[in-house]
Enzyme design. Structure first.
Site, short mmCIF file in Angstrom:
data_model
loop_
_atom_site.label_atom_id
_atom_site.label_comp_id
_atom_site.label_asym_id
_atom_site.label_seq_id
_atom_site.Cartn_x
_atom_site.Cartn_y
_atom_site.Cartn_z
N LYS A 179 0.88 -1.18 0.00
CA LYS A 179 0.00 0.00 0.00
C LYS A 179 0.91 1.22 0.00
O LYS A 179 1.44 1.63 1.03
CB LYS A 179 -0.88 -0.02 1.25
CG LYS A 179 -2.23 0.66 1.12
CD LYS A 179 -2.21 2.11 0.70
CE LYS A 179 -1.95 3.06 1.83
NZ LYS A 179 -1.68 4.44 1.37
N GLU A 254 9.38 1.88 11.18
CA GLU A 254 10.43 2.87 10.85
C GLU A 254 9.74 4.22 10.87
O GLU A 254 8.98 4.55 9.96
CB GLU A 254 10.99 2.60 9.45
CG GLU A 254 11.54 1.19 9.23
CD GLU A 254 12.94 1.00 9.78
OE1 GLU A 254 13.47 1.95 10.40
OE2 GLU A 254 13.49 -0.09 9.63
N CYS A 288 13.93 11.28 6.78
CA CYS A 288 13.71 10.82 8.16
C CYS A 288 14.97 11.00 9.01
O CYS A 288 14.89 11.29 10.19
CB CYS A 288 13.26 9.37 8.17
SG CYS A 288 14.39 8.27 7.33
N GLU A 386 8.99 17.01 14.74
CA GLU A 386 9.54 16.77 13.39
C GLU A 386 8.86 17.72 12.40
O GLU A 386 7.65 17.69 12.22
CB GLU A 386 9.29 15.31 12.99
CG GLU A 386 9.97 14.97 11.67
CD GLU A 386 9.68 13.54 11.20
OE1 GLU A 386 8.52 13.11 11.28
OE2 GLU A 386 10.63 12.88 10.73
#
Ligand code: NAD
Length: 495
Positions: A179, A254, A288, A386
């Site tokens: 997906k 992750e 990331c 973030e």
């Protein structure tokens, strides 16, 4: 190069198909904010079909029982085909994500390498151990594929990240339902095309496009799916873990990051500068492992900040397809608003803002100039959350203990970078910073053999190298065999 991009369909059981209810959604170009094409909007029923196809391929198709060498021929064929199509992969990836083409070319090459690497790794390393117990037993382990695995991927480096999961999943003998992120659907279908050309048995690899709350959740909750490997935001990861609890799935997470880069006064100044700039402004800052918090020791803070300012002013902001472009537009307007909102917040929190300039002709794209948040303090929200854009906070420190405390005083723990020429300090700090990965006097270069992943809110589990094989995509089975006579308690025989 490519005039018109075809609409994107689902790929189920070896065929490109519309969503079961015929619905689509628009795929928007980050550079023009116009519609690139339409994407089939997968539903729960499409997930059902894809999982059924993957289960059939695993249980009754040739994939589950195929000889290793034969399976690896398919894996290597995928790598060859990716290499043949690398230029169009890079082009479509830039079109879809806004990433500069000089960077997506490298990502396409890495995509091929992911398949090659896992072919080698599985052949060399996917073996169990034997445990001799005196002359009575021999116990041994075998590593077996899980079955149908669900892979859910983000938009920030779409092709590279999905190959990073699909390659070990298939190489170890699983079948896959992928997906991909709804904001960057093109490259998943390039892989589906490649896999169709490589003539993998039908049902081994399936793609269901669609939204997280619908297609994503149906995949996570499906009882036949044995495991979910997820890369994306921490909040999404938490939801996926909750949703996978009822079917007791294995999950690999992750997640996000807010990684520190620490520059001590004795560091190689120019190299540390190169690494700090590349580490946050490459991939449009949507990375990331970005060094979004840079800690600079007091004595060199002013010189380092001035050098950062000069770099920021000279970063080439441009169209994603332009070879010279270093920074392109952000993925969509929603993300643009989020990132610019954080820059406004930084002003309110007391930072001095220093930015590059977006060329005036770039009127349509989601451009945020490279941005420095100067005089930042680690407890500010902009240093704790973030931002996931080209925004770097610069924080001064004096002492080693102080910078370790600040580096660790954050929810995340994905990556870290230490710059110093004092060898003892380098190792001390590397070991003290709470993160899954630390680079010492190095930018973020990564050998495919090492474990990848984060601690704290940045993730659970490790992928990469043999870790993907042994910790995630296979199940160890222990087989106990008696080779001699051994005592068995005799119940029910009376006295
Ligand atoms: P996201 O969490 O919004 O989406 C990621 C994927 O999850 C998409 O495919 C989305 O459709 C799907 N999804 C969303 N809600 C879901 C749900 N309830 N159930 C199942 N699937 C769902 O993340 P994003 O915005 O696409 O990506 C950016 C994030 O990814 C950043 O936080 C970044 O740090 C992180 N990231 C982490 C790594 C890493 O290796 N640690 C690598 C790249 C990106």
């Amino acid at each position: 190069m490519i005039e018109k991009v075809d609409d994107v369909k689902l790929y189920i059981n070896g065929e490109f198909v519309d969503a079961s209810d015929g619905q689509t959604f628009e795929n928007i170009n980050p550079f023009t904010n116009e519609t690139t094409n339409l994407v089939a909007k997968g539903t729960e029923s499409d997930i059902e079909k894809a999982v059924e196809a993957a289960e059939e391929a695993f249980e009754h198709g040739p994939w589950g029982s195929m000889k290793l060498k034969e399976r690896m021929k398919y894996i290597e064929r995928i790598a060859d085909l990716i290499e043949e199509e690398a230029e169009s992969i890079a082009y479509l990836e830039s079109l879809d994500s806004g990433l500069p083409i000089s960077q997506t070319r490298k990502m396409a090459a890495r995509g091929a390498e992911n398949f090659r690497f896992y072919s080698r790794m599985v052949q060399a390393r996917m073996h169990g151990d034997a445990y001799q117990v005196d002359d009575e037993f021999i116990n041994y382990t075998v590593y077996q594929p899980l079955g149908v695995v669900g892979l859910i991927t983000p938009w920030n480096a779409p092709f590279m990240l999905l190959t990073w999961k699909v390659a070990p999943a298939l190489a170890t003998g699983n079948t896959v339902v992928l997906k991909p992120a709804e904001l960057s659907p093109l490259s998943a279908n390039i892989l589906a095309n490649v896999i169709q050309k490589a003539e993998l048995p039908k049902g081994v690899f399936n793609v269901v496009h669609g939204f997280g709350e619908t297609a994503g959740e149906s995949l996570v909750k499906h009882p036949t799916v044995k495991a979910i490997s997820f890369t994306g935001e921490t909040t999404t990861g938490k939801r996926i873990i909750k949703n996978s609890a009822d079917s007791l799935k294995k999950t690999s997470m992750e997640l996000g990051g807010k990684s520190p880069l620490i520059v001590f006064e004795d560091a190689d100044f120019d190299q540390a500068l190169d690494a700090a700039v590349w580490g946050i402004f490459s991939f449009n800052g949507e990375r990331c492992t970005a060094n979004s918090r840079v800690f600079v020791q007091k004595n060199i803070r002013e010189k380092f900040t001035n050098a950062l300012k000069e770099r920021v002013q000279n970063i080439v902001i441009g169209a994603p397809m332009n070879n010279e472009t270093e920074l392109g537009p952000l993925i969509d307007q929603g993300h643009f608003k989020k990132v610019t909102g954080y820059i406004e917040l930084a002003k309110e929190e007391g930072c001095e803002i220093f930015q590059g300039t977006v060329p005036p002709e770039l009127t349509t794209g989601n451009y945020v100039p490279p941005t420095l948040l100067l005089n930042a303090k680690n407890d500010m929200k902009v240093c704790q959350e973030e931002i996931f854009g080209p925004v770097m906070a610069v924080i001064e420190f004096e002492k080693e203990e102080e910078v370790i405390e600040m580096a660790n005083d954050v929810e995340y723990g994905l990556a870290g970078y230490v710059w110093t020429n004092d060898i003892k300090r380098a190792h001390r700090v590397a070991q003290a910073v709470d993160s899954g990965m630390i680079w010492v006097n190095s930018q973020n270069v990564r050998d495919l053999r090492i474990p990848f992943g984060g601690m704290k809110a940045s993730g659970i589990g490790r992928e990469g190298g043999h870790f993907a094989i042994f910790e995630f995509y296979t199940e160890p089975k222990a087989i106990h065999v008696a080779i001699g006579n051994h005592h068995i308690p005799q119940f029910g025989k009376g006295k």
